[in-house]
Design an enzyme around this catalytic site. Structure first.
Site, mmCIF file in Angstrom:
data_model
loop_
_atom_site.group_PDB
_atom_site.id
_atom_site.type_symbol
_atom_site.label_atom_id
_atom_site.label_comp_id
_atom_site.label_asym_id
_atom_site.label_seq_id
_atom_site.Cartn_x
_atom_site.Cartn_y
_atom_site.Cartn_z
ATOM 1 N N VAL A 224 0.374 8.726 12.355
ATOM 2 C CA VAL A 224 -0.228 7.528 11.756
ATOM 3 C C VAL A 224 0.414 6.271 12.343
ATOM 4 O O VAL A 224 -0.281 5.311 12.705
ATOM 5 C CB VAL A 224 -0.058 7.551 10.215
ATOM 6 C CG1 VAL A 224 -0.538 6.241 9.603
ATOM 7 C CG2 VAL A 224 -0.831 8.723 9.608
ATOM 8 N N GLY A 225 1.731 6.289 12.477
ATOM 9 C CA GLY A 225 2.461 5.081 12.890
ATOM 10 C C GLY A 225 2.074 4.580 14.266
ATOM 11 O O GLY A 225 1.872 3.378 14.466
ATOM 12 N N LYS B 16 0.881 -1.187 0.000
ATOM 13 C CA LYS B 16 0.000 0.000 0.000
ATOM 14 C C LYS B 16 0.914 1.231 0.000
ATOM 15 O O LYS B 16 1.380 1.675 1.046
ATOM 16 C CB LYS B 16 -0.873 -0.034 1.254
ATOM 17 C CG LYS B 16 -2.236 0.626 1.159
ATOM 18 C CD LYS B 16 -2.274 2.031 0.629
ATOM 19 C CE LYS B 16 -2.019 3.103 1.657
ATOM 20 N NZ LYS B 16 -1.908 4.476 1.073
ATOM 21 N N GLU C 65 8.833 2.793 11.214
ATOM 22 C CA GLU C 65 9.915 3.772 11.096
ATOM 23 C C GLU C 65 9.254 5.124 10.895
ATOM 24 O O GLU C 65 8.522 5.313 9.924
ATOM 25 C CB GLU C 65 10.816 3.446 9.900
ATOM 26 C CG GLU C 65 11.809 2.337 10.165
ATOM 27 C CD GLU C 65 12.806 2.648 11.274
ATOM 28 O OE1 GLU C 65 12.989 3.842 11.604
ATOM 29 O OE2 GLU C 65 13.353 1.697 11.828
ATOM 30 N N ASN D 58 4.682 9.945 12.647
ATOM 31 C CA ASN D 58 4.424 9.429 13.991
ATOM 32 C C ASN D 58 2.940 9.324 14.291
ATOM 33 O O ASN D 58 2.496 8.375 14.927
ATOM 34 C CB ASN D 58 5.085 10.334 15.031
ATOM 35 C CG ASN D 58 6.548 10.066 15.122
ATOM 36 O OD1 ASN D 58 7.269 10.252 14.142
ATOM 37 N ND2 ASN D 58 7.011 9.595 16.258
ATOM 38 N N GLU E 148 9.042 17.932 13.725
ATOM 39 C CA GLU E 148 9.538 17.620 12.385
ATOM 40 C C GLU E 148 8.819 18.521 11.385
ATOM 41 O O GLU E 148 7.596 18.548 11.327
ATOM 42 C CB GLU E 148 9.252 16.149 12.054
ATOM 43 C CG GLU E 148 9.844 15.744 10.723
ATOM 44 C CD GLU E 148 9.519 14.299 10.343
ATOM 45 O OE1 GLU E 148 8.331 13.918 10.386
ATOM 46 O OE2 GLU E 148 10.448 13.559 9.994
ATOM 47 N N CYS F 272 13.530 11.578 6.177
ATOM 48 C CA CYS F 272 13.415 11.303 7.609
ATOM 49 C C CYS F 272 14.741 11.569 8.299
ATOM 50 O O CYS F 272 14.768 11.902 9.474
ATOM 51 C CB CYS F 272 12.967 9.875 7.822
ATOM 52 S SG CYS F 272 13.970 8.711 6.932
#
Ligand code: NAP
Ligand code: MG
Length: 492
Positions: free
Chosen positions: A231-232, A174, A249, A229, A384, A283
């Site tokens: 979403v993760g 995806k 990650e 972050n 970020e 990143c």
């Protein structure tokens, strides 16, 4: 203009969804590469089912045969390197030399993983008992989902898909909605390399819709995610709650520490590359320069000169050094942070605005920006940004530099510029990042070397290198007793 299709069970299938999204060149928004129809939940389900059906046959295929297909994909990627690099630049905006670099990294990763297919060894372990021993085997998990961001839309998918396949898993891929064209080409290359139907599937759909369907499906035994972050962390909660494996990650706020004896030519060039390369959309981008007072004025003067000399433009022009932000939303986020930096009291010393004129008006271009006198509590020192923005934090000495460098929730990459061996090794010992660089930029990495972060950046096994297969396999321990007799005494 292309309408991108999903790849399910070995067939390219047009989505039945009415929801479409255009794939736009961020250097020139009049240039539309194609359209995606955002896959429905049913289509996502069909991809998981196809991957489940294909698993048994793929698992039984010897690992070196799986590796041979991945090796063939590496060769095909090499043949298509220039074509893919052009698509990547047009779709994502990075410069053509950055795109070529990303393609080479992807080829290297696929080659490395193909080689690993002949090294999927376990270990043989001696026993406490006579005529006994044990050994371990690495076995695939089943269906795995690879969920990827737009900023490295070739390399990150390849560094997930290649080890997943070599290990014997089947994959539902995806990609980010913003980068469908590169995703389709990667899957076409694996198809051409001979991947059997259902072993690799592609779903072009929204993360919060088709993406959720995939990651929550009970047949999906593992999810490898790279992205933000916000979403993760949610994804990790969902996936781990149902007992599946998850690797995330996520973001970075990567520091360079600059000491008084730093080679200033090297420091300035490396920091500029780290901060402004890929328009700051890495990143591992350098976003904080932590400089001791003695050399801070000189560093700021020279990084400003370098930033102002940067050639901004369409990445397909070989002379361009920095391309645009990837889309309108990212562009607005960066512009917002430029205001936040000013409002928080940082001193803007260059950039700080949208770049216009000279053919830039139709793209999402931001001037390379440096803020000086940033303090650790300011938002531009903590969050970020994912744009070409460098925050300079002035410190009195090495100890303060270490404290400031580690004062962040993130832990991906870092660098130090000095020739003092003692402080280099203290930095290496104390810096809280998964990767660190001595006298070189915070960015970059090699295909055969583990990649990933600690603290708020990374959860789960490292990607790439000797650790790449850890996530995609589970260990089985086998006890062998060849005495041929019933055991006596207590066994524990
Ligand atoms: P993102 O918004 O988090 O999206 C990443 C992927 O997750 C996309 O494919 C996205 O699909 C999908 N997704 C979104 N919501 C989902 C959900 N609820 N369920 C399942 N999937 C979902 O990140 P991005 O904006 O693409 O990428 C930028 C971020 O990636 C930055 O924070 C950057 O630091 C990070 N990054 C980290 C590394 C690393 O190795 N540490 C490397 C590169 C990038 P849609 O596109 O459809 O939203
Ligand atoms: Mg996104």
């Amino acid at each position: 203009m292309d309408t991108y299709r999903n790849f399910i069970g070995g067939k390219w299938i047009e989505s039945s969804s009415p929801r479409t999204v255009n794939n736009i060149n961020p250097a020139n928004t009049d240039d539309v590469l194609g359209t995606i129809r955002q896959a429905t939940r049913e289509e996502a389900l069909a991809a998981v089912e196809a991957a489940s059906e294909a698993f048994h046959g793929w698992r039984k295929t010897p690992a070196p045969s799986r590796g041979r297909i991945v090796a063939k994909a590496a060769r095909l990627m090499e043949e298509a390197k220039e074509e893919l690099a052009q698509i990547l630049t047009r779709e994502e905006g990075k410069t053509i030399s950055e795109s070529r670099g990303e393609l080479q990294r992807s080829i290297n990763v696929a080659e490395f993983c193909a080689g690993e297919s002949r090294r999927m060894n376990g270990e043989t372990i001696l026993s406490e008992l006579p005529s006994n021993f044990a050994y371990t085997i690495k076995q695939p998990l089943g269906v795995v989902a690879c969920v990827t961001p737009w900023n490295f839309p070739v390399a990150i998918p390849v560094w997930k898909i290649a080890p997943a396949l070599v290990a014997g898993n089947t994959v539902v891929f995806k990609p980010a909605t913003l980068t469908p064209a590169t995703a389709v080409r990667i899957v076409e290359i694996f198809e051409q390399a001979g991947i059997p139907p259902g072993v690799l599937n592609l779903i072009l759909g929204s993360g919060s819709d088709a993406g959720e369907e995939i990651i929550n499906h009970p047949a999906v035994k593992a999810v490898s995610f790279t992205g933000s972050n916000s979403v993760g962390i949610r994804l990790y909660e969902q996936v781990s709650r149902r007992g599946a494996k998850c690797q995330c990650e996520m973001g970075g706020k990567n520091p360079v520490v600059i000491l008084e004896d730093a080679d200033m030519d090297l420091t300035v060039e490396s920091t500029a590359q780290g901060a402004f390369g890929s328009s700051g959309q890495r990143c591992t981008a350098t976003s904080r320069a932590i400089v001791v007072n003695e050399v801070a004025d000189e560093f700021v003067k020279r990084i400003v000169q370098r930033a102002e000399s940067m050639r901004i433009g369409d990445g397909s022009d070989a002379k361009t050094e920095m391309g645009p932000s990837v889309d309108e939303s990212q562009f607005k986020t960066v512009l917002d942070y430029l205001n936040i930096g000013r409002e928080d009291g940082a001193r803007l010393v260059c950039g700080g605005e949208r770049a216009t004129g000279d053919g830039l008006d139709k793209g999402y271009f931001v001037r390379p920006t440096v803020f000086d006198h940033v303090t650790p509590d300011m938002r531009i020192a903590r969050e970020e940004i994912f744009g070409p923005v460098l925050s300079v934090l002035r410190v009195k000495d090495f100890d303060e530099a270490m404290a400031v460098a580690n004062d962040t929730e993130y832990g991906l990459s870092s660098a130090i510029f000095t020739n003092d061996a003692a402080r280099i090794f203290r930095f290496v010992d104390e810096i809280e990042t998964g990767m660190t660089h001595i006298n070189s930029p915070t960015t970059g990495g090699e295909a055969h070397i583990p990649f990933g972060g600690i603290k708020g950046t990374g959860i789960g096994d490292r990607e790439q290198g000797s650790t790449a297969l850890d996530f995609y396999t589970e260990l089985k321990v086998v006890y062998v007793d060849y005495t041929g007799r019933k055991r006596e005494g207590n066994l524990y």
